[in-house]
Structure formats: structure tokens, C-alpha cells
Scaffold this active site. Structure first.
Site, PDB file in Angstrom:
ATOM      1  N   ASN A 223     -48.847  22.990  75.714  1.00  0.00           N
ATOM      2  CA  ASN A 223     -50.016  23.837  75.391  1.00  0.00           C
ATOM      3  C   ASN A 223     -50.472  24.710  75.514  1.00  0.00           C
ATOM      4  O   ASN A 223     -51.914  25.166  75.965  1.00  0.00           O
ATOM      5  CB  ASN A 223     -50.899  21.998  75.563  1.00  0.00           C
ATOM      6  N   HIS A 253     -54.532  30.188  79.071  1.00  0.00           N
ATOM      7  CA  HIS A 253     -53.525  28.697  80.112  1.00  0.00           C
ATOM      8  C   HIS A 253     -52.300  28.631  80.089  1.00  0.00           C
ATOM      9  O   HIS A 253     -51.495  28.653  79.196  1.00  0.00           O
ATOM     10  CB  HIS A 253     -54.331  27.399  79.155  1.00  0.00           C
ATOM     11  N   HIS A 391     -60.085  18.924  82.291  1.00  0.00           N
ATOM     12  CA  HIS A 391     -60.094  19.796  82.036  1.00  0.00           C
ATOM     13  C   HIS A 391     -59.476  20.284  81.090  1.00  0.00           C
ATOM     14  O   HIS A 391     -59.205  21.284  80.674  1.00  0.00           O
ATOM     15  CB  HIS A 391     -59.000  20.113  82.774  1.00  0.00           C
ATOM     16  N   GLY A 392     -60.117  19.262  80.120  1.00  0.00           N
ATOM     17  CA  GLY A 392     -59.722  19.996  78.323  1.00  0.00           C
ATOM     18  C   GLY A 392     -60.242  18.930  77.578  1.00  0.00           C
ATOM     19  O   GLY A 392     -61.432  17.634  78.046  1.00  0.00           O
TER      20      GLY A 392
END
Length: 463
Positions: A223, A253, A391-392
Site C-alpha cells: 500500500n 507513504h 493511520h488511515g
């Protein structure tokens, strides 16, 4: 005199017949096996006579510890009751993730825990798990990708800059970003991090330095991403020197690449040897920070975190140069790391495995998915969450489930509808694989304040 060193050689030197000999043999086998026997034994004699001089030494430090203050190895029993904890967005979190947190809260070193609304099950601590411990660090509580982080750079360019330039920006991402195991930059950038003495003082880091140099400025698979998009600032900080509005930005990221992965593997193995645990929690083996290995991991972990930042800095530098514009400000944060922080009046080791630091006034980025906005946030310092936030968006489908249920054409249709250009990427990162980021954000209004949003437009991922 044969060239292979045995336990008898150490006994002849005067070493006590205990685990110090096994430690010495292990260290020599791992780091010094090609050197002359005589010189190694001469050094070993010095360690035996004055072990306090070798405390913290990369190779002999562990032997010195075995001579002066041996680490006690015994099966650790779990507590009968859990340490206090809080769960945010309980209805959005799978049961396995909760059970993993409950197990972690029974470790004898655990003092407090929390689960973020994007949480899902992982190895050891759940992703989205936060755990405060007493003077001990859990390598798997930090995670394999040490220092995995977000970095957002904002340009003093209006959002309209993107119009008519998508082809040019796609080419910039293709030429100036590298992903996965094999891609590296042809023109390497140097960085001060490679001048740090720690790279030569800790043997495992010395062996990883060359690979780290090769991978500087690259991103991992899965990801991890680099994307151009539009940042919409609803509130601004004076130091940003920008008015509220919409601007061009780059969001990345990624983590510490092979350096962090190998550090995690090495010290997880050592923790497992020193801290035997019941099978269901064996991934949560810890290192006491008063031990040689605990101190060494802490130093290596922090280096990996700094290296992850260096990678992001290099990515953003390359892209800014290619665009020909200067970055106005950058917001960045780790979300796989451990920190020394005050928790309920005591210094603790706070593990955030897939969680954003959210102490009062601390800025961070919480991304959505390829088709969903990310959020620029300011921490509110909520002690119940141990000063943390999500965190997401968090996965709702595993990678395996994605591959068996989502087709490439379905994913492409989602991207087209959202106006997203994707370079690389696979179905296990399809937007459908993730929870609704707006739901997640609504579940943590007491943890963070939203200052703005980031809308992805051109996304680059591993193939």
C-alpha cells in the site's frame, strides 16, 4: 591450535561455565568467524578481565552483559486481568483485532492500550493498536516496516496547475519515483545519515548499510504510494505562509525498506529467545531496555526511522526539482514506531503499530484510499487513546480476499469515476478494500481536529 573456537577455549581463558560462553560463541559465529582465532581469544580475555569497559560494544557488549548481569530467560506468564484500554469505533473493528489487543494487555510489561477506528488484525499487535509498556520494547509491536510514515509537501501553486498537465506529472512520477524490491535510482543522492557512527558500531547495521544506500529515495510495495493531488486548507498555521485555499501537493507513504525489515527480523528473533511466551502471544516477545539487545534495538529502530524520513525527503526533493518549484511546507509523521512518552504521569514505551501520533498540537496526515480524501489533522492530546489516532481508513478486505473477489476492470471503473490516474497498483489496493474514511474520521473527533483535506489525482504504486 585449530582455527575453530570452542567452548573449551573460553573455559581455558577462565570464563565461567554458564551462558556467557554460548553468547560469546554465537557472537563470534555471527560476526567474526573469518578472523584469526588468536586475536579473537585475546579480545575475549580483555572482556573477561574488564567486562565493564565493553558495555554497549557492538560484538562484545552482549558477552560483557553475560558476565556481569546475565539476562534471565524464563517462560513469561500472562496477567490474569487486562491493563486498562479504550476502543474507538468498536463497531467498525473485527473481533480478531480486539482479541489481539486483549492478549497484549495481559503481558506483564503492559500498562495501557488503545485501538483506533481503522484497526484490523495483524501479527502481534493489531494494525491500529497502541500499547504502552514499562521499560520494554516489542519489535513486533513496532512492526516489520519500522518508521513507515506519511509525508505531505505543499507547493505555492494553485490547484488549477493540474489542469492540462496530467501527462507531464505522470511522466515525472514514472521517471523520479522507484518502487518494490528491484527499482533503484541510477543517480544516487548522498545523505548525512550514512555518516553516522552507529552504522559501523552495530554489526547488523554495518552489513545493511550498502543496501540502505542503494534504496535511498525509493518506496516499498503493497500500500505504499507517491501521489500528486490537491490540498484544501480550511485552517492554516502562520509558519505555512499560505492563505486558506486549494494548492498542488505531493503525498508519499513508505517506510525504512530493507534496512527496517532486517532490523525487525533480527531483534524479533533475539526477543523470542530471551522472552519465551505462550503460543498465542509469541509474536509479542519483548526486549528489556536495560539489556544490551534492548538498547541496541532502540538505537537501530531510531536509525531506521530517520532513514525512512530521509527516503521521503529524497523523493520530495526529486519531484520538486522536476516540477521546478520550491516546497512551501511539509507535514510528516511515523505510524509504525515506538516512543518514550509520559503516560498517566510515568515514562512509558508507547508502541503505535499503524497509528498516528496525536498529542496536543501535533500535526499529521491520515490518508483515505486512491479515491477518497486524506486528512491533515492536529492532535487533541486525548489520554484515553494514548495521544493517538488512526493511520488511515483501515482495511475491510484482506489482500487474499481482494484478489479473489475484485477484478482489475472493476477497480479501473472505480478509478475512472473518481478521475484518478493510476500508475502501477494491483487489485489488493483497490479503493473497495478499505473502510469509509469519513466514517473513520467521524469516530475520532475527540482525538484530532481536521485542518484540511488532500484529494489524490495521480497515483503511483508498485506494479
Amino acid at each position: 591450535m585449530g582455527n575453530k573456537i570452542s567452548g573449551k577455549d573460553f573455559i581455558k581463558l577462565g570464563f565461567p561455565k554458564n551462558n556467557a560462553i554460548n553468547i560469546a560463541l554465537g557472537q563470534i559465529q555471527r560476526y567474526r568467524k573469518r578472523e584469526k582465532k588468536e586475536s579473537i581469544l585475546n579480545e575475549a580475555k580483555e572482556v573477561l578481565l574488564e567486562p565493564e569497559k565493553f558495555v554497549g560494544h557492538g560484538i562484545w557488549g552482549k558477552v560483557a552483559e553475560g558476565l556481569t548481569k546475565p539476562v534471565e530467560v524464563r517462560l513469561q506468564e500472562l496477567k490474569k486481568t487486562r491493563s486498562p484500554f479504550s476502543i474507538f469505533g468498536e463497531n467498525e473493528i473485527d473481533e480478531q483485532a480486539k482479541l489481539q489487543l486483549y492478549d497484549a494487555l495481559k503481558l506483564p510489561i503492559s500498562v495501557k492500550g488503545a485501538l483506533m477506528p481503522d484497526a484490523h488484525s495483524g501479527y502481534g499487535l493489531p494494525i491500529g493498536g497502541v500499547l504502552a509498556t514499562d521499560n520494554a520494547v516489542i519489535p513486533y509491536g513496532v512492526g516489520v516496516d519500522i518508521g513507515c510514515r506519511m509525508s505531505l509537501s505543499v507547493f505555492d501553486l494553485p490547484a488549477s496547475f493540474l489542469k492540462g498537465k496530467s501527462h507531464q506529472l505522470i511522466q515525472i512520477l514514472q521517471e523520479h519515483t522507484k518502487f518494490g524490491m528491484k527499482e533503484v535510482h541510477r543517480n544516487k543522492a548522498d545523505h548525512e545519515i550514512f555518516e553516522r557512527s552507529i552504522f559501523n558500531e552495530i554489526p547488523i547495521l554495518k552489513n545493511l548499510k550498502s543496501k540502505a544506500y542503494q534504496q535511498l529515495g525509493t518506496s516499498g510495495g503493497g500500500n505504499h504510494f507517491v501521489e500528486f493531488g490537491i490540498i484544501k486548507l480550511t485552517e492554516v498555521k502562520p509558519e505555512w505562509n499560505l492563505q486558506p485555499g486549494e494548492y498542488l501537493a505531493v503525498l508519499s507513504h513508505s517506510g525504512s525498506r530493507g534496512l527496517g525489515a532486517n532490523i525487525a527480523k533480527h531483534y524479533t528473533y533475539l526477543a523470542g529467545k530471551q522472552c519465551p511466551l505462550p503460543k498465542q502471544v509469541q509474536h509479542l516477545a519483548w526486549l528489556d531496555l536495560n539489556t544490551h539487545d534492548g538498547q541496541e534495538y532502540w538505537l537501530a529502530m531510531n536509525l531506521a526511522g530517520d532513514y525512512a524520513k530521509a527516503c521521503h525527503d529524497d523523493i520530495h526533493r526529486r519531484l520538486a526539482k522536476a516540477i521546478g518549484k520550491r516546497v512551501v511546507f511539509t507535514i510528516e509523521n511515523h505510524h509504525n514506531f515506538a516512543w518514550k512518552e509520559m503516560v498517566d504521569g510515568f515514562e512509558r514505551i508507547v508502541h503505535r503499530k499503524g497509528a498516528t501520533p496525536a498529542s496536543e498540537g501535533v500535526l499529521g496526515i491520515i490518508p483515505g484510499s486512491m479515491t477518497a480524501d486524506g486528512f491533515i489533522v492536529e492532535g487533541l492530546g486525548n489520554e484515553l487513546s494514548i495521544n493517538s489516532a488512526s493511520h488511515g481508513a483501515g482495511r475491510k478486505l484482506s489482500r487474499a480476499k481482494c484478489k479473489s473477489t475484485i477484478t482489475k476492470s472493476f477497480m479501473n471503473a472505480q478509478l475512472k469515476d473518481a478521475g484518478i490516474e493510476l500508475i502501477g497498483g494491483s487489485v489488493d489496493e483497490a479503493p473497495f478494500a478499505y473502510k469509509n474514511i469519513k466514517t473513520v474520521m467521524n469516530l475520532q473527533t475527540e482525538l484530532v481536529k481536521v485542518l484540511g483535506t488532500f484529494t489524490p489525482k495521480i497515483v503511483r504504486m508498485d506494479k
